[in-house]
Scaffold this motif. Sequence first.
Motif, PDB file in Angstrom:
ATOM      1  N   ARG A 119      41.110 -58.905  20.522  1.00  0.00           N
ATOM      2  CA  ARG A 119      40.261 -58.223  19.531  1.00  0.00           C
ATOM      3  C   ARG A 119      38.781 -58.309  19.895  1.00  0.00           C
ATOM      4  NH1 ARG A 119      43.473 -61.231  15.307  1.00  0.00           N
ATOM      5  NH2 ARG A 119      45.204 -59.861  14.764  1.00  0.00           N
ATOM      6  N   LYS A 121      35.914 -57.925  22.807  1.00  0.00           N
ATOM      7  CA  LYS A 121      35.584 -57.389  24.137  1.00  0.00           C
ATOM      8  C   LYS A 121      34.190 -57.867  24.526  1.00  0.00           C
ATOM      9  CE  LYS A 121      38.486 -53.278  23.909  1.00  0.00           C
ATOM     10  NZ  LYS A 121      39.266 -53.737  22.767  1.00  0.00           N
ATOM     11  N   SER A 197      37.504 -57.052  14.688  1.00  0.00           N
ATOM     12  CA  SER A 197      37.218 -56.765  16.092  1.00  0.00           C
ATOM     13  C   SER A 197      35.778 -57.141  16.401  1.00  0.00           C
ATOM     14  CB  SER A 197      37.437 -55.278  16.387  1.00  0.00           C
ATOM     15  OG  SER A 197      36.562 -54.483  15.594  1.00  0.00           O
ATOM     16  N   VAL A 199      32.528 -57.189  19.688  1.00  0.00           N
ATOM     17  CA  VAL A 199      32.002 -56.875  21.017  1.00  0.00           C
ATOM     18  C   VAL A 199      30.762 -57.720  21.228  1.00  0.00           C
ATOM     19  CG1 VAL A 199      30.893 -55.131  22.469  1.00  0.00           C
ATOM     20  CG2 VAL A 199      32.877 -54.505  21.083  1.00  0.00           C
ATOM     21  N   MET A 226      32.165 -47.379  20.900  1.00  0.00           N
ATOM     22  CA  MET A 226      32.789 -48.690  20.704  1.00  0.00           C
ATOM     23  C   MET A 226      31.833 -49.646  20.000  1.00  0.00           C
ATOM     24  SD  MET A 226      34.075 -51.483  23.530  1.00  0.00           S
ATOM     25  CE  MET A 226      35.116 -50.310  24.378  1.00  0.00           C
ATOM     26  N   THR A 230      32.799 -51.154  16.271  1.00  0.00           N
ATOM     27  CA  THR A 230      33.377 -52.500  16.198  1.00  0.00           C
ATOM     28  C   THR A 230      32.900 -53.217  14.934  1.00  0.00           C
ATOM     29  OG1 THR A 230      33.748 -54.542  17.435  1.00  0.00           O
ATOM     30  CG2 THR A 230      31.521 -53.637  17.510  1.00  0.00           C
ATOM     31  N   ASP A 231      33.726 -54.097  14.405  1.00  0.00           N
ATOM     32  CA  ASP A 231      33.354 -54.811  13.183  1.00  0.00           C
ATOM     33  C   ASP A 231      32.131 -55.694  13.397  1.00  0.00           C
ATOM     34  OD1 ASP A 231      35.504 -53.735  11.740  1.00  0.00           O
ATOM     35  OD2 ASP A 231      36.863 -55.293  12.458  1.00  0.00           O
ATOM     36  N   LEU A 233      29.181 -56.859  16.215  1.00  0.00           N
ATOM     37  CA  LEU A 233      28.518 -56.549  17.476  1.00  0.00           C
ATOM     38  C   LEU A 233      27.437 -57.589  17.745  1.00  0.00           C
ATOM     39  CD1 LEU A 233      27.878 -54.687  19.906  1.00  0.00           C
ATOM     40  CD2 LEU A 233      26.363 -53.395  18.378  1.00  0.00           C
TER      41      LEU A 233
END
Length: 317
Positions: A119, A121, A197, A199, A226, A230-231, A233
């Motif tokens: 989840r 990245k 999620s 990043v 992305m 994403t949730d 960052l």
Amino acid sequence: MESLSDVLKQWPAGKNMTNRAVQIKQELLADPLVVKLREKYPELSDQVIQLNLNRLYQYTNEHRSCSNCPGLDRCPNDLEGHYTMLSCETINGLTQLNDRKVPCKKFLARESELHIRSRVKSFYVDETALQRGYSTDEILTNDLERVKAVGQVMKYIDQTKRDGLQSRGLYMAGKFGTGKTFLMCYMLHELAKEGYSGVIVYVPEFVEDLKSMFQEPQKLKETVEMMKETDLLVFDDIGAENLNPWVRDHVMGTILNYRMNRKPTFYTSNHDLDVLERHFSFTSKDGDELHKGQRIMDRIRPFVDFVMVNGVNKRGR
């Protein structure tokens, strides 16, 4: 793992092999696992047992291996991280012994951890910071000077777990090597467990890579989308990049403009917010552009809580 037939083949033919087969059968029937199985399924006749000696042999061997588990990477069972379970059923008067593979606790724990990690990245961030195990006690005691910052991060995690995704993020400032990135990775890992999620982007290298992406509009679009969606960052080491107007206004500005009031954005930096604003106000191409620095800071400053991370430089220790 050897099957019963493989074991018997290692013995000379004839009487010795027959004696060995009888011995193995007696050992199997006396094994506590088999005794318990027959108590659970009284319909297991000697004939059914005889027909399924190989299944019983594998069943007892694999459970014995699990009792002395050498670790998943050295699992001796046929299917790594799994063991054989037996059950009995009678259909039309015919009793059958069935086997199935069941994942062990260590396999399930590893799969769960891999699912959690999937989840999150990362772009240009050291993967070991994301893949290592995290101990709350270690985080609290590793450097007492940063205890206040750790407390703020844990409070944020608890609030998100309790109330859902927040609209505000955190801005973590401090000297080199005080653990800002580590704390952000810890936060991403803990909230990934809750299904969020994430990043994390190492900004200096990201900015350099964006220059090549300019020639790949589809890849650039996918990357920006992305980061917008994403949730969680994290912009790691913001303020250390060689900024240019296009990155500031058309990439970061676009991402932050979308996320503000929607999803939280986090930052780690060696600069406080005022110094970061001055950084965004000057580019080597256009010189001072105070209004553009203020514009992007209007998408950062109101949407973060400032966290000062004190402590000693832990790099290389």
